[in-house]
Design a protein around this motif. Structure first.
Motif, PDB file in Angstrom:
ATOM      1  N   LEU A  70       0.835  -1.199   0.000  1.00  0.00           N
ATOM      2  CA  LEU A  70       0.000   0.000   0.000  1.00  0.00           C
ATOM      3  C   LEU A  70       0.871   1.251   0.000  1.00  0.00           C
ATOM      4  CD1 LEU A  70      -2.997   0.934   0.153  1.00  0.00           C
ATOM      5  CD2 LEU A  70      -2.642   1.133   2.617  1.00  0.00           C
ATOM      6  N   GLY A  71       1.863   1.278   0.878  1.00  0.00           N
ATOM      7  CA  GLY A  71       2.766   2.429   0.964  1.00  0.00           C
ATOM      8  C   GLY A  71       3.661   2.586  -0.246  1.00  0.00           C
ATOM      9  N   TRP A  72       3.883   1.507  -0.968  1.00  0.00           N
ATOM     10  CA  TRP A  72       4.694   1.563  -2.169  1.00  0.00           C
ATOM     11  C   TRP A  72       3.862   1.983  -3.380  1.00  0.00           C
ATOM     12  CZ3 TRP A  72       4.963  -1.032  -6.889  1.00  0.00           C
ATOM     13  CH2 TRP A  72       6.167  -0.891  -7.594  1.00  0.00           C
ATOM     14  N   LEU A  73       2.645   1.454  -3.474  1.00  0.00           N
ATOM     15  CA  LEU A  73       1.811   1.704  -4.654  1.00  0.00           C
ATOM     16  C   LEU A  73       1.194   3.103  -4.698  1.00  0.00           C
ATOM     17  CD1 LEU A  73      -0.029  -1.726  -4.914  1.00  0.00           C
ATOM     18  CD2 LEU A  73       1.395  -0.693  -6.699  1.00  0.00           C
ATOM     19  N   LEU A  74       0.614   3.553  -3.591  1.00  0.00           N
ATOM     20  CA  LEU A  74      -0.144   4.806  -3.620  1.00  0.00           C
ATOM     21  C   LEU A  74       0.654   6.000  -4.126  1.00  0.00           C
ATOM     22  CD1 LEU A  74      -2.420   4.541  -0.455  1.00  0.00           C
ATOM     23  CD2 LEU A  74      -3.063   4.293  -2.870  1.00  0.00           C
ATOM     24  N   PRO A  75       1.875   6.262  -3.629  1.00  0.00           N
ATOM     25  CA  PRO A  75       2.595   7.428  -4.153  1.00  0.00           C
ATOM     26  C   PRO A  75       3.047   7.262  -5.598  1.00  0.00           C
ATOM     27  CG  PRO A  75       3.904   6.300  -2.484  1.00  0.00           C
ATOM     28  CD  PRO A  75       2.572   5.630  -2.517  1.00  0.00           C
ATOM     29  N   ARG A  76       3.099   6.038  -6.091  1.00  0.00           N
ATOM     30  CA  ARG A  76       3.440   5.812  -7.500  1.00  0.00           C
ATOM     31  C   ARG A  76       2.242   6.087  -8.410  1.00  0.00           C
ATOM     32  NH1 ARG A  76       8.206   3.221  -8.618  1.00  0.00           N
ATOM     33  NH2 ARG A  76       9.378   2.629  -6.784  1.00  0.00           N
ATOM     34  N   ILE A  77       1.039   5.941  -7.845  1.00  0.00           N
ATOM     35  CA  ILE A  77      -0.180   6.177  -8.619  1.00  0.00           C
ATOM     36  C   ILE A  77      -0.516   7.661  -8.658  1.00  0.00           C
ATOM     37  CG2 ILE A  77      -2.685   5.794  -8.627  1.00  0.00           C
ATOM     38  CD1 ILE A  77      -2.051   2.930  -7.603  1.00  0.00           C
ATOM     39  N   ASN A  78      -0.332   8.348  -7.506  1.00  0.00           N
ATOM     40  CA  ASN A  78      -0.687   9.764  -7.432  1.00  0.00           C
ATOM     41  C   ASN A  78       0.254  10.455  -6.451  1.00  0.00           C
ATOM     42  OD1 ASN A  78      -2.013  12.278  -6.721  1.00  0.00           O
ATOM     43  ND2 ASN A  78      -3.844  11.448  -7.687  1.00  0.00           N
ATOM     44  N   PHE A  81      -0.238  11.326  -2.546  1.00  0.00           N
ATOM     45  CA  PHE A  81       0.136  10.403  -1.476  1.00  0.00           C
ATOM     46  C   PHE A  81       1.631  10.464  -1.170  1.00  0.00           C
ATOM     47  CE2 PHE A  81      -3.505   8.381  -3.664  1.00  0.00           C
ATOM     48  CZ  PHE A  81      -4.399   8.355  -2.609  1.00  0.00           C
ATOM     49  N   GLY A  82       2.274  11.568  -1.498  1.00  0.00           N
ATOM     50  CA  GLY A  82       3.723  11.663  -1.443  1.00  0.00           C
ATOM     51  C   GLY A  82       4.357  11.994  -0.108  1.00  0.00           C
ATOM     52  N   THR A  83       3.654  11.813   1.014  1.00  0.00           N
ATOM     53  CA  THR A  83       4.299  12.024   2.315  1.00  0.00           C
ATOM     54  C   THR A  83       4.070  10.802   3.190  1.00  0.00           C
ATOM     55  OG1 THR A  83       2.408  13.032   3.461  1.00  0.00           O
ATOM     56  CG2 THR A  83       3.836  14.512   2.182  1.00  0.00           C
ATOM     57  N   TRP A  84       5.027  10.543   4.063  1.00  0.00           N
ATOM     58  CA  TRP A  84       4.907   9.381   4.939  1.00  0.00           C
ATOM     59  C   TRP A  84       3.720   9.528   5.889  1.00  0.00           C
ATOM     60  CZ3 TRP A  84       5.054   9.608  10.199  1.00  0.00           C
ATOM     61  CH2 TRP A  84       5.565  10.775  10.771  1.00  0.00           C
ATOM     62  N   LEU A  85       3.384  10.757   6.266  1.00  0.00           N
ATOM     63  CA  LEU A  85       2.269  10.966   7.191  1.00  0.00           C
ATOM     64  C   LEU A  85       0.933  10.595   6.533  1.00  0.00           C
ATOM     65  CD1 LEU A  85       1.369  11.836   9.985  1.00  0.00           C
ATOM     66  CD2 LEU A  85       1.284  14.199   9.159  1.00  0.00           C
ATOM     67  N   LYS A  86       0.758  10.979   5.276  1.00  0.00           N
ATOM     68  CA  LYS A  86      -0.472  10.603   4.569  1.00  0.00           C
ATOM     69  C   LYS A  86      -0.564   9.079   4.436  1.00  0.00           C
ATOM     70  CE  LYS A  86      -1.105  14.828   1.917  1.00  0.00           C
ATOM     71  NZ  LYS A  86      -1.038  15.462   0.598  1.00  0.00           N
ATOM     72  N   ILE A  87       0.553   8.451   4.128  1.00  0.00           N
ATOM     73  CA  ILE A  87       0.572   6.994   3.992  1.00  0.00           C
ATOM     74  C   ILE A  87       0.276   6.338   5.339  1.00  0.00           C
ATOM     75  CG2 ILE A  87       2.071   5.019   3.520  1.00  0.00           C
ATOM     76  CD1 ILE A  87       1.080   6.493   0.991  1.00  0.00           C
ATOM     77  N   TYR A 126       6.294   2.985   1.928  1.00  0.00           N
ATOM     78  CA  TYR A 126       6.566   4.332   1.409  1.00  0.00           C
ATOM     79  C   TYR A 126       8.075   4.593   1.369  1.00  0.00           C
ATOM     80  CZ  TYR A 126       7.008   9.366   1.170  1.00  0.00           C
ATOM     81  OH  TYR A 126       7.374  10.636   0.809  1.00  0.00           O
ATOM     82  N   MET A 127       8.769   4.182   2.426  1.00  0.00           N
ATOM     83  CA  MET A 127      10.222   4.363   2.465  1.00  0.00           C
ATOM     84  C   MET A 127      10.899   3.555   1.352  1.00  0.00           C
ATOM     85  SD  MET A 127      10.695   4.444   6.590  1.00  0.00           S
ATOM     86  CE  MET A 127      12.472   4.374   6.570  1.00  0.00           C
ATOM     87  N   TRP A 128      10.365   2.392   1.064  1.00  0.00           N
ATOM     88  CA  TRP A 128      10.854   1.573  -0.050  1.00  0.00           C
ATOM     89  C   TRP A 128      10.643   2.337  -1.358  1.00  0.00           C
ATOM     90  CZ3 TRP A 128       7.682  -3.185  -1.947  1.00  0.00           C
ATOM     91  CH2 TRP A 128       8.353  -3.827  -2.977  1.00  0.00           C
TER      92      TRP A 128
END
Length: 135
Positions: A70-78, A81-87, A126-128
């Motif tokens: 989830l943390g890897w996919l979401l910021p790649r889609i949009n 979702f580019g912050t760790w707090l949102k994730i 997300y860190m990944w």
């Protein structure tokens, strides 16, 4: 890869992941003699640590790993979702939905510790995604 092409691949991948996640999380448990809800933070983690063994590792590592995609996919889609707090918030919210469904179904144990572990997993994903070793 262009953004539209990436989304064309990643959105269906996200949907497949979410379906698999819910199927895994909501399948009936064969656990017997356990409470069906744990609202005391860290209690199942501490209890599992004291008991040790494979069930403890499966619970801890499994709950973390299962939310990493989830943390890897979401910021790649949009990029929104580019912050760790949102994730983290999305990971905990998604986990809360699953834990609530587990409680209502009375088929699984609803555990507040899963919120913590799933949130950690989402942030690690997300860190990944960002390639960061630390925040």
């Amino acid at each position: 890869m262009a953004t539209s092409h990436r989304r064309f691949i990643l959105i269906p991948l996200l949907l497949i992941y979410l379906l698999a996640l819910f199927a895994l999380a909501l399948r009936p448990s064969d656990a017997t003699g356990v409470d069906w809800i744990n609202l005391v933070p860290l209690s199942s983690i501490v209890r599992g640590f004291r008991q040790g063994g494979a069930p403890f590792l499966i619970n801890i590592v499994g709950n973390i790993i299962v939310f990493m995609p989830l943390g890897w996919l979401l910021p790649r889609i949009n990029t929104w979702f580019g912050t760790w707090l949102k994730i983290l918030i999305i990971g905990i919210a998604g986990s809360l939905v699953i834990e609530t469904l587990q409680l209502v179904s009375a088929q699984r144990v609803a555990d507040v510790d899963d919120l913590l572990l799933n949130g950690i997993g989402a942030v690690l994903g997300y860190m990944w995604h960002t390639g960061r070793r630390a925040m």
